[in-house]
Scaffold this motif. Sequence first.
Motif, PDB file in Angstrom:
ATOM      1  N   ARG A  39       0.815  -1.280   0.082  1.00 49.33           N
ATOM      2  CA  ARG A  39      -0.152  -0.089  -0.136  1.00 49.33           C
ATOM      3  C   ARG A  39       0.760   1.357  -0.042  1.00 49.33           C
ATOM      4  NH1 ARG A  39      -5.317  -0.963   3.852  1.00 49.33           N
ATOM      5  NH2 ARG A  39      -6.362  -2.703   2.764  1.00 49.33           N
ATOM      6  N   SER A  40       2.047   1.065  -0.282  1.00 49.76           N
ATOM      7  CA  SER A  40       2.928   2.263  -0.200  1.00 49.76           C
ATOM      8  C   SER A  40       4.193   1.906  -1.050  1.00 49.76           C
ATOM      9  CB  SER A  40       3.289   2.740   1.040  1.00 49.76           C
ATOM     10  OG  SER A  40       4.086   1.762   1.648  1.00 49.76           O
ATOM     11  N   GLY A  41       4.875   3.140  -1.279  1.00 46.50           N
ATOM     12  CA  GLY A  41       6.261   2.939  -2.329  1.00 46.50           C
ATOM     13  C   GLY A  41       6.894   4.434  -2.264  1.00 46.50           C
ATOM     14  N   ASN A  42       7.994   4.364  -2.277  1.00 43.34           N
ATOM     15  CA  ASN A  42       8.553   5.796  -2.574  1.00 43.34           C
ATOM     16  C   ASN A  42      10.126   5.517  -2.966  1.00 43.34           C
ATOM     17  OD1 ASN A  42       8.862   5.445   0.571  1.00 43.34           O
ATOM     18  ND2 ASN A  42      10.653   6.868   0.153  1.00 43.34           N
ATOM     19  N   VAL A  43      10.769   6.495  -3.360  1.00 45.11           N
ATOM     20  CA  VAL A  43      12.131   6.648  -3.696  1.00 45.11           C
ATOM     21  C   VAL A  43      13.106   7.193  -2.795  1.00 45.11           C
ATOM     22  CG1 VAL A  43      13.712   7.083  -5.541  1.00 45.11           C
ATOM     23  CG2 VAL A  43      11.393   6.215  -6.273  1.00 45.11           C
ATOM     24  N   GLY A  44      13.983   6.824  -2.487  1.00 48.07           N
ATOM     25  CA  GLY A  44      15.132   7.391  -1.639  1.00 48.07           C
ATOM     26  C   GLY A  44      16.351   7.714  -2.709  1.00 48.07           C
ATOM     27  N   ALA A  45      16.982   9.101  -2.526  1.00 48.84           N
ATOM     28  CA  ALA A  45      17.721   9.364  -3.682  1.00 48.84           C
ATOM     29  C   ALA A  45      18.393  10.635  -2.907  1.00 48.84           C
ATOM     30  CB  ALA A  45      17.066   9.975  -4.675  1.00 48.84           C
ATOM     31  N   ARG A  46      19.769  10.393  -3.564  1.00 52.75           N
ATOM     32  CA  ARG A  46      20.759  11.225  -3.165  1.00 52.75           C
ATOM     33  C   ARG A  46      21.598  11.765  -4.469  1.00 52.75           C
ATOM     34  NH1 ARG A  46      25.646   9.726   0.862  1.00 52.75           N
ATOM     35  NH2 ARG A  46      26.706   9.082  -0.895  1.00 52.75           N
ATOM     36  N   GLY A  47      21.696  13.041  -4.657  1.00 49.98           N
ATOM     37  CA  GLY A  47      22.018  13.321  -5.982  1.00 49.98           C
ATOM     38  C   GLY A  47      23.085  14.548  -5.707  1.00 49.98           C
ATOM     39  N   LEU A  48      24.344  14.704  -6.476  1.00 48.93           N
ATOM     40  CA  LEU A  48      25.193  15.396  -6.393  1.00 48.93           C
ATOM     41  C   LEU A  48      25.689  15.965  -7.667  1.00 48.93           C
ATOM     42  CD1 LEU A  48      27.567  17.176  -4.994  1.00 48.93           C
ATOM     43  CD2 LEU A  48      28.966  15.487  -5.277  1.00 48.93           C
ATOM     44  N   TYR A  49      25.219  17.340  -7.826  1.00 48.11           N
ATOM     45  CA  TYR A  49      25.411  17.937  -9.335  1.00 48.11           C
ATOM     46  C   TYR A  49      26.278  19.198  -9.237  1.00 48.11           C
ATOM     47  CZ  TYR A  49      21.091  14.941  -9.709  1.00 48.11           C
ATOM     48  OH  TYR A  49      20.382  13.808  -9.606  1.00 48.11           O
ATOM     49  N   ILE A  50      27.433  19.105 -10.066  1.00 55.08           N
ATOM     50  CA  ILE A  50      28.314  20.243  -9.875  1.00 55.08           C
ATOM     51  C   ILE A  50      28.768  20.834 -11.393  1.00 55.08           C
ATOM     52  CG2 ILE A  50      30.449  20.797  -9.117  1.00 55.08           C
ATOM     53  CD1 ILE A  50      30.461  18.173  -7.522  1.00 55.08           C
ATOM     54  N   LEU A  51      28.720  22.059 -11.616  1.00 58.62           N
ATOM     55  CA  LEU A  51      29.224  22.810 -12.780  1.00 58.62           C
ATOM     56  C   LEU A  51      30.028  23.696 -12.591  1.00 58.62           C
ATOM     57  CD1 LEU A  51      26.613  23.401 -15.890  1.00 58.62           C
ATOM     58  CD2 LEU A  51      28.289  25.272 -14.850  1.00 58.62           C
ATOM     59  N   CYS A  52      31.095  23.723 -13.517  1.00 50.61           N
ATOM     60  CA  CYS A  52      32.146  24.579 -13.084  1.00 50.61           C
ATOM     61  C   CYS A  52      32.468  25.203 -14.582  1.00 50.61           C
ATOM     62  CB  CYS A  52      33.383  23.977 -12.544  1.00 50.61           C
ATOM     63  SG  CYS A  52      33.331  23.492 -10.862  1.00 50.61           S
ATOM     64  N   ASP A  53      32.775  26.681 -14.633  1.00 52.53           N
ATOM     65  CA  ASP A  53      33.079  27.358 -15.561  1.00 52.53           C
ATOM     66  C   ASP A  53      34.561  27.709 -15.368  1.00 52.53           C
ATOM     67  OD1 ASP A  53      33.571  28.983 -17.934  1.00 52.53           O
ATOM     68  OD2 ASP A  53      31.679  29.932 -17.842  1.00 52.53           O
ATOM     69  N   GLY A  54      35.593  27.340 -16.038  1.00 51.13           N
ATOM     70  CA  GLY A  54      36.885  27.720 -15.636  1.00 51.13           C
ATOM     71  C   GLY A  54      37.529  28.916 -16.379  1.00 51.13           C
ATOM     72  N   MET A  55      38.567  29.307 -15.864  1.00 53.74           N
ATOM     73  CA  MET A  55      39.066  30.539 -16.412  1.00 53.74           C
ATOM     74  C   MET A  55      40.638  30.583 -16.305  1.00 53.74           C
ATOM     75  SD  MET A  55      37.934  33.093 -13.521  1.00 53.74           S
ATOM     76  CE  MET A  55      36.413  32.295 -13.410  1.00 53.74           C
ATOM     77  N   GLY A  56      41.346  31.118 -17.017  1.00 55.60           N
ATOM     78  CA  GLY A  56      42.824  31.120 -16.954  1.00 55.60           C
ATOM     79  C   GLY A  56      43.721  30.724 -18.158  1.00 55.60           C
ATOM     80  N   GLY A  57      42.664  30.433 -19.352  1.00 53.11           N
ATOM     81  CA  GLY A  57      43.431  30.105 -20.559  1.00 53.11           C
ATOM     82  C   GLY A  57      43.782  28.449 -20.730  1.00 53.11           C
ATOM     83  N   HIS A  58      44.415  28.222 -21.779  1.00 54.72           N
ATOM     84  CA  HIS A  58      44.482  26.943 -22.180  1.00 54.72           C
ATOM     85  C   HIS A  58      45.355  26.342 -21.195  1.00 54.72           C
ATOM     86  CE1 HIS A  58      44.136  23.644 -24.653  1.00 54.72           C
ATOM     87  NE2 HIS A  58      45.592  23.321 -24.688  1.00 54.72           N
ATOM     88  N   ALA A  59      44.973  25.071 -20.815  1.00 59.11           N
ATOM     89  CA  ALA A  59      45.647  24.402 -19.785  1.00 59.11           C
ATOM     90  C   ALA A  59      45.639  25.166 -18.522  1.00 59.11           C
ATOM     91  CB  ALA A  59      47.060  24.303 -20.191  1.00 59.11           C
ATOM     92  N   GLY A  60      44.636  25.946 -18.250  1.00 56.71           N
ATOM     93  CA  GLY A  60      44.362  26.737 -16.934  1.00 56.71           C
ATOM     94  C   GLY A  60      42.704  26.584 -16.634  1.00 56.71           C
ATOM     95  N   GLY A  61      41.986  27.114 -17.508  1.00 58.87           N
ATOM     96  CA  GLY A  61      40.615  26.934 -16.926  1.00 58.87           C
ATOM     97  C   GLY A  61      40.179  25.507 -16.772  1.00 58.87           C
ATOM     98  N   GLU A  62      40.278  24.940 -17.830  1.00 57.18           N
ATOM     99  CA  GLU A  62      39.858  23.323 -17.865  1.00 57.18           C
ATOM    100  C   GLU A  62      40.314  22.439 -16.809  1.00 57.18           C
ATOM    101  OE1 GLU A  62      42.619  23.241 -21.581  1.00 57.18           O
ATOM    102  OE2 GLU A  62      41.582  24.825 -20.415  1.00 57.18           O
ATOM    103  N   VAL A  63      41.681  23.087 -16.310  1.00 54.12           N
ATOM    104  CA  VAL A  63      42.365  22.024 -15.306  1.00 54.12           C
ATOM    105  C   VAL A  63      41.659  22.456 -13.955  1.00 54.12           C
ATOM    106  CG1 VAL A  63      44.378  22.103 -13.787  1.00 54.12           C
ATOM    107  CG2 VAL A  63      44.574  22.023 -16.417  1.00 54.12           C
TER     108      VAL A  63
END
Length: 659
Positions: free
Chosen positions: A424-448
């Motif tokens: 007579r019942s049901g539910n979902v247990g969930a844990r979510g981690l969502y990360i977004l980063c926008d780098g800066m510092g030029g090639h071999a800098g921002g993406e690092v």
Amino acid sequence: MLICPQCKFENPNSNKFCQNCGTSLTQKICPECGTGVAINAKQCQNCGAECGMVWLATIVKTPTEQITVSTRESSGDSLKETETTNSNELISSEQVVSWPLEVGYHLDSQQRYQLLENLPIWEEIEAKSEICVKVLDSQPYQISPLTAVLENISTKTNNAVLESERIPHIAKTYIALYPQVHYGIPLIHDAWQQGDMQVILLEDRSNWKQLLDLWSADTTTSFQILHFCHQMTVLWQILEPFNCCRSLLQLSNLKLDEDQAVALQKLYFEPVSQYINNVGVSSSVTERTNTTPVQNSPLKVQALGRVWQALFRQSQRTQVGAFVELLGDLEFGKIQTLKQLQLRLEDIGTQLQCSNNIASPTLLQVNDDMEEGEKMNEDSPTVTLPLHLISLEDAGVTDVGSQRDHNEDYFGIETKISKLELPRSGNVGARGLYILCDGMGGHAGGEVASKLAVDTLREYFQTHWTDSLPSEETILEAVSSANKAIYDVNQQEARSGIGRMGTTLVMLLIQDTDVAVVHVGDSRLYRLTRKRGFEQITVDHEVGQREIIRGVDPSIAYSRPDAYQLTQALGPRDDSFISPEVQFFEIEEDSLFLLVSDGLSDNNLLENHWQESLQPLLKSDASLHFGLRELIELANKYNGHDNITAVLIRSKVGTNVRC
């Protein structure tokens, strides 16, 4: 500035038409007959329909011992510094209201808010007395000074606003509650103090349905009554820290919105001990129930039970057995806490849902993929028990864009989902981690930097996230560790100036229906729901927004050459130079969360296209991956000047009760 009613584009005050879509800023369309009507008209000249923007003004007379005077700049877009004067000192005529004020007069010195009701003679009004009147907004497209501040507010800036002497005392509770974003609490539109008069303008809910009327209706079921009770406990939980629970104890103050959810007409935030009697109900209720007031009684959850008893008594409605037992346990102190009360309501809901006594007008929103129109007709209420997570889906994508040769954006998604199924019942247990980063510092800098931030945060929460949503302290420690990881690399490689790498951050944490968000820089989190629409949750850490928070007009703030320069980022400096913003809230309805880098959010792209690009993704059968690819194509078409990254999360909620 003038906000276009069609596309929400911000226009200069001198514009007669929207620069973005061409909509008239001097006329509006009558909703009944389609005739063009002047924006300051209360009624349509053709059919007589009400079409003016009406606010409910609450006016309080300041005690004579000390008067805080606040006037506005002539532009109407900023608040001027306040002065404090003793009552025996003269107040300039520009700061004093001319009395009497009658219908047709303006309440403010800017000649914007026109009275629709007469005001009493001011000299005959006692100090601290409160008057409520309706006013017509003759400049409805003009953003108010207070609204401009609130729309760019965060937790820390909210505290600064509350401490400001420019804000009338009676407005501060509404401002403090503004981040709650709860439909039951009336939004404040404007506030000022002029002479010994404090004024706040609220959404006019005087014509909304009374809760007592629907409580009394023969077609209202016991399950709906239960739903109203649960909604009142949710409001109680929000109002209690602000000493506003008395707002729930006035029967005339209890309204229903268009979805038949309990809402308040206004807040009552005086000390509760002055108004609570031995049955826990305010004076307006005791007059009807023949009770005797007793001063200084503490306000406990028993007060809610007595309001419900008053509603049953006034409606002459018969209480079902489960309610009789609940109200009795409340009265005799067997239920002491709000959590205990909510659990009892949930138990009663389970009994009602699984019985055969639910009348046909009641509809329970459950986990299905029917369209909203198929679930209910226009007049049918949506009745919900305390909500549980029933599904959590996500997708992410990044694109280099049409003008860059490398991608400095990076994202990470990490979820853990468990599912419970019972007869007579049901539910979902969930844990979510969502990360977004926008780098800066030029090639071999921002993406690092962006990758290092995501990896550091993921590793941190693998050992610091247990069975509940991490605390603010834990989240800030995680961000600090990411900042230190990038900063240390900068130091080791002796990077300097613009060569120092760094990154923005926006991170969403979900534990069942609990949510936390933290951000540094100008990467954003948006939320889309059917009830609230499309909202930007985070406020960019950039020079332009900093100036707006300081009270500068947005058009001036963003005319600066450095307006879009970041004021915060991870990595370039040590922890003393970053101040992440952390927010917590609950998922109260099906929601779509969108984390984006500025390649997607620039130029109001999402604000202008969310209805066709995002709203369809609320449906369970819509592909998040396909929706993301369409967003990337849209960004490359209209922006394309930067890397484009987006993470989409779709959460569905409902009750865990089935029969």
